[in-house]
Scaffold this motif. Structure first.
Motif, PDB file in Angstrom:
ATOM      1  N   LEU A 112      47.956  44.148  25.406  1.00  0.00           N
ATOM      2  CA  LEU A 112      48.226  42.765  25.803  1.00  0.00           C
ATOM      3  C   LEU A 112      49.718  42.446  25.833  1.00  0.00           C
ATOM      4  CD1 LEU A 112      45.428  40.764  23.919  1.00  0.00           C
ATOM      5  CD2 LEU A 112      45.642  41.107  26.376  1.00  0.00           C
ATOM      6  N   ASN A 113      50.419  42.849  24.800  1.00  0.00           N
ATOM      7  CA  ASN A 113      51.838  42.514  24.708  1.00  0.00           C
ATOM      8  C   ASN A 113      52.706  43.264  25.711  1.00  0.00           C
ATOM      9  OD1 ASN A 113      51.370  40.699  22.617  1.00  0.00           O
ATOM     10  ND2 ASN A 113      51.674  42.249  21.030  1.00  0.00           N
ATOM     11  N   ASP A 114      52.130  44.272  26.356  1.00  0.00           N
ATOM     12  CA  ASP A 114      52.875  45.037  27.356  1.00  0.00           C
ATOM     13  C   ASP A 114      52.778  44.434  28.750  1.00  0.00           C
ATOM     14  OD1 ASP A 114      53.655  47.786  25.909  1.00  0.00           O
ATOM     15  OD2 ASP A 114      51.647  47.214  25.250  1.00  0.00           O
ATOM     16  N   VAL A 115      51.827  43.524  28.938  1.00  0.00           N
ATOM     17  CA  VAL A 115      51.575  43.015  30.293  1.00  0.00           C
ATOM     18  C   VAL A 115      51.624  41.491  30.386  1.00  0.00           C
ATOM     19  CG1 VAL A 115      50.129  45.021  30.767  1.00  0.00           C
ATOM     20  CG2 VAL A 115      49.051  42.902  30.027  1.00  0.00           C
ATOM     21  N   ASN A 116      51.920  40.818  29.284  1.00  0.00           N
ATOM     22  CA  ASN A 116      51.849  39.359  29.267  1.00  0.00           C
ATOM     23  C   ASN A 116      53.134  38.684  29.718  1.00  0.00           C
ATOM     24  OD1 ASN A 116      53.496  39.847  27.104  1.00  0.00           O
ATOM     25  ND2 ASN A 116      52.251  38.752  25.591  1.00  0.00           N
ATOM     26  N   ASP A 117      53.960  39.419  30.455  1.00  0.00           N
ATOM     27  CA  ASP A 117      55.240  38.880  30.914  1.00  0.00           C
ATOM     28  C   ASP A 117      55.163  38.230  32.288  1.00  0.00           C
ATOM     29  OD1 ASP A 117      54.678  41.324  32.083  1.00  0.00           O
ATOM     30  OD2 ASP A 117      56.775  41.920  32.274  1.00  0.00           O
ATOM     31  N   LYS A 118      53.962  38.207  32.876  1.00  0.00           N
ATOM     32  CA  LYS A 118      53.827  37.592  34.197  1.00  0.00           C
ATOM     33  C   LYS A 118      52.405  37.105  34.417  1.00  0.00           C
ATOM     34  CE  LYS A 118      55.188  41.349  36.211  1.00  0.00           C
ATOM     35  NZ  LYS A 118      55.631  42.289  37.290  1.00  0.00           N
ATOM     36  N   GLU A 119      52.257  36.293  35.458  1.00  0.00           N
ATOM     37  CA  GLU A 119      50.934  35.827  35.882  1.00  0.00           C
ATOM     38  C   GLU A 119      50.487  36.720  37.037  1.00  0.00           C
ATOM     39  OE1 GLU A 119      49.148  31.417  36.280  1.00  0.00           O
ATOM     40  OE2 GLU A 119      50.612  31.912  37.835  1.00  0.00           O
ATOM     41  N   TYR A 120      49.208  37.052  37.052  1.00  0.00           N
ATOM     42  CA  TYR A 120      48.701  37.993  38.053  1.00  0.00           C
ATOM     43  C   TYR A 120      47.814  37.292  39.074  1.00  0.00           C
ATOM     44  CZ  TYR A 120      50.447  41.460  34.780  1.00  0.00           C
ATOM     45  OH  TYR A 120      51.264  42.200  33.957  1.00  0.00           O
ATOM     46  N   ASP A 121      47.894  37.778  40.300  1.00  0.00           N
ATOM     47  CA  ASP A 121      47.042  37.269  41.372  1.00  0.00           C
ATOM     48  C   ASP A 121      45.677  37.944  41.359  1.00  0.00           C
ATOM     49  OD1 ASP A 121      49.162  35.652  42.718  1.00  0.00           O
ATOM     50  OD2 ASP A 121      50.068  37.628  42.986  1.00  0.00           O
ATOM     51  N   ILE A 122      45.657  39.221  40.926  1.00  0.00           N
ATOM     52  CA  ILE A 122      44.410  39.994  40.889  1.00  0.00           C
ATOM     53  C   ILE A 122      44.377  40.822  39.616  1.00  0.00           C
ATOM     54  CG2 ILE A 122      43.075  41.856  41.966  1.00  0.00           C
ATOM     55  CD1 ILE A 122      44.128  40.984  44.677  1.00  0.00           C
ATOM     56  N   LEU A 123      43.244  40.799  38.950  1.00  0.00           N
ATOM     57  CA  LEU A 123      42.937  41.724  37.854  1.00  0.00           C
ATOM     58  C   LEU A 123      41.867  42.670  38.362  1.00  0.00           C
ATOM     59  CD1 LEU A 123      42.787  42.761  34.894  1.00  0.00           C
ATOM     60  CD2 LEU A 123      41.253  40.835  34.411  1.00  0.00           C
ATOM     61  N   PHE A 124      42.152  43.955  38.315  1.00  0.00           N
ATOM     62  CA  PHE A 124      41.208  44.961  38.796  1.00  0.00           C
ATOM     63  C   PHE A 124      40.749  45.799  37.609  1.00  0.00           C
ATOM     64  CE2 PHE A 124      40.282  49.174  40.746  1.00  0.00           C
ATOM     65  CZ  PHE A 124      39.230  48.781  41.553  1.00  0.00           C
ATOM     66  N   ILE A 125      39.460  45.730  37.296  1.00  0.00           N
ATOM     67  CA  ILE A 125      38.888  46.419  36.135  1.00  0.00           C
ATOM     68  C   ILE A 125      38.126  47.650  36.603  1.00  0.00           C
ATOM     69  CG2 ILE A 125      37.352  46.218  34.143  1.00  0.00           C
ATOM     70  CD1 ILE A 125      37.807  43.179  34.235  1.00  0.00           C
ATOM     71  N   ASP A 126      38.631  48.818  36.216  1.00  0.00           N
ATOM     72  CA  ASP A 126      38.001  50.077  36.619  1.00  0.00           C
ATOM     73  C   ASP A 126      38.213  51.105  35.512  1.00  0.00           C
ATOM     74  OD1 ASP A 126      36.671  51.984  38.082  1.00  0.00           O
ATOM     75  OD2 ASP A 126      38.376  52.479  39.360  1.00  0.00           O
ATOM     76  N   ALA A 127      37.785  50.748  34.307  1.00  0.00           N
ATOM     77  CA  ALA A 127      37.977  51.629  33.152  1.00  0.00           C
ATOM     78  C   ALA A 127      36.638  51.832  32.455  1.00  0.00           C
ATOM     79  CB  ALA A 127      39.023  51.029  32.218  1.00  0.00           C
ATOM     80  N   ALA A 128      36.661  52.027  31.146  1.00  0.00           N
ATOM     81  CA  ALA A 128      35.430  52.276  30.386  1.00  0.00           C
ATOM     82  C   ALA A 128      34.420  51.159  30.653  1.00  0.00           C
ATOM     83  CB  ALA A 128      35.750  52.369  28.896  1.00  0.00           C
ATOM     84  N   LYS A 129      33.306  51.503  31.292  1.00  0.00           N
ATOM     85  CA  LYS A 129      32.367  50.495  31.770  1.00  0.00           C
ATOM     86  C   LYS A 129      31.757  49.673  30.634  1.00  0.00           C
ATOM     87  CE  LYS A 129      33.496  52.474  35.437  1.00  0.00           C
ATOM     88  NZ  LYS A 129      34.735  51.972  36.042  1.00  0.00           N
ATOM     89  N   ALA A 130      31.604  50.280  29.466  1.00  0.00           N
ATOM     90  CA  ALA A 130      31.030  49.561  28.332  1.00  0.00           C
ATOM     91  C   ALA A 130      31.958  48.472  27.816  1.00  0.00           C
ATOM     92  CB  ALA A 130      30.694  50.538  27.204  1.00  0.00           C
ATOM     93  N   GLN A 131      33.237  48.522  28.233  1.00  0.00           N
ATOM     94  CA  GLN A 131      34.228  47.569  27.750  1.00  0.00           C
ATOM     95  C   GLN A 131      34.605  46.516  28.795  1.00  0.00           C
ATOM     96  OE1 GLN A 131      35.162  47.468  24.722  1.00  0.00           O
ATOM     97  NE2 GLN A 131      34.672  49.474  23.890  1.00  0.00           N
ATOM     98  N   SER A 132      33.910  46.471  29.908  1.00  0.00           N
ATOM     99  CA  SER A 132      34.295  45.553  30.986  1.00  0.00           C
ATOM    100  C   SER A 132      34.344  44.103  30.523  1.00  0.00           C
ATOM    101  CB  SER A 132      33.334  45.688  32.171  1.00  0.00           C
ATOM    102  OG  SER A 132      33.482  46.938  32.809  1.00  0.00           O
ATOM    103  N   LEU A 133      33.372  43.690  29.733  1.00  0.00           N
ATOM    104  CA  LEU A 133      33.344  42.314  29.242  1.00  0.00           C
ATOM    105  C   LEU A 133      34.561  42.029  28.367  1.00  0.00           C
ATOM    106  CD1 LEU A 133      32.064  39.567  28.883  1.00  0.00           C
ATOM    107  CD2 LEU A 133      30.536  40.540  27.156  1.00  0.00           C
ATOM    108  N   LYS A 134      34.892  42.955  27.497  1.00  0.00           N
ATOM    109  CA  LYS A 134      36.047  42.787  26.622  1.00  0.00           C
ATOM    110  C   LYS A 134      37.333  42.731  27.440  1.00  0.00           C
ATOM    111  CE  LYS A 134      36.210  42.681  22.766  1.00  0.00           C
ATOM    112  NZ  LYS A 134      36.293  41.533  21.831  1.00  0.00           N
ATOM    113  N   PHE A 135      37.453  43.624  28.429  1.00  0.00           N
ATOM    114  CA  PHE A 135      38.646  43.612  29.278  1.00  0.00           C
ATOM    115  C   PHE A 135      38.771  42.276  30.019  1.00  0.00           C
ATOM    116  CE2 PHE A 135      38.064  48.471  29.737  1.00  0.00           C
ATOM    117  CZ  PHE A 135      38.779  48.690  28.576  1.00  0.00           C
ATOM    118  N   PHE A 136      37.657  41.795  30.513  1.00  0.00           N
ATOM    119  CA  PHE A 136      37.652  40.521  31.240  1.00  0.00           C
ATOM    120  C   PHE A 136      38.132  39.405  30.319  1.00  0.00           C
ATOM    121  CE2 PHE A 136      35.750  38.365  35.012  1.00  0.00           C
ATOM    122  CZ  PHE A 136      35.919  37.045  34.609  1.00  0.00           C
TER     123      PHE A 136
END
Length: 208
Positions: A112-136
């Motif tokens: 989180l602290n590595d990416v919270n320096d900007k606002e994003y237009d798109i979040l693309f989730i394509d990682a561990a499928k069991a963690q999709s809810l947590k990533f969201f």
């Protein structure tokens, strides 16, 4: 007879980045299919997206494609597997996209602290499928109002919605988690979500 997907794939623009498809096959790394990646690229164009956050870099194939839309697109991408991360670094260098792609070597649950320096237009989730809810839940606050959250592989090899054909207990657990995530998305009133039968399934959520 030519398969429909093959024919449609051939209609799409040829991109040098597609050479990485063979790299992915050789190393048995799952990447987006050609039609799905072109679909997301069109969403990037339609929404005039400039800042994209990707969870799950793998070999860098999708991040490179997203960055190829135009020079104003900047992709922050997170990968926890060191071998995949090194592959991605090499490919980003090969295609000279260092100025557009910011790779982060870390578990996405801890980045989180590595990416919270900007606002994003798109979040693309394509990682561990069991963690999709947590990533969201973790990264959706960084997406602007009207921005998109795209989740890939929501059908999980067509097992989702057909759990009765699954024999493996571990796979069944995975399928149940994805089904729970899909149901949660469909009921979430803070987003307008559509589920698209493209590739291995994709959800597109618009932040209200």
């Amino acid at each position: 007879m030519i398969k429909e997907e093959t024919y449609i794939s051939r209609l799409n623009p040829v991109n040098a980045i597609d050479d990485l498809i063979e790299v992915a096959k050789t190393h048995e790394v799952p990447i987006m299919d050609k039609i799905s990646v072109e679909f997301v690229k069109q969403l990037i164009r339609i929404h005039q997206a400039h800042n994209i956050l990707e969870i799950g870099t793998a070999i860098g194939y999708s991040a490179l494609h997203f960055a190829s839309v135009n020079d104003n697109v900047h992709v922050t991408t997170i990968e926890r597997n060191e071998m995949m991360y090194q592959f991605a670094l090499q490919h980003i260098d090969d295609y000279k996209k260092q100025h557009q792609i910011r790779p982060i070597f870390k578990d996405a649950l801890e980045a989180l602290n590595d990416v919270n320096d900007k606002e994003y237009d798109i979040l693309f989730i394509d990682a561990a499928k069991a963690q999709s809810l947590k990533f969201f839940e973790l990264y959706s606050p960084f997406v602007r109002q009207g921005g998109l959250i795209i989740t890939d592989n929501i059908l999980y090899h067509d097992f989702v919605g057909n759990i009765e054909i699954v024999r493996s207990r571990n796979v069944k657990q995975m399928v149940r988690k994805i089904e729970k995530y899909n149901a949660w998305l469909s009921e979430n009133k803070d987003y307008d979500t559509n589920f698209i039968d493209i590739g291995d399934g994709m959800s597109i959520s618009v932040k209200k």
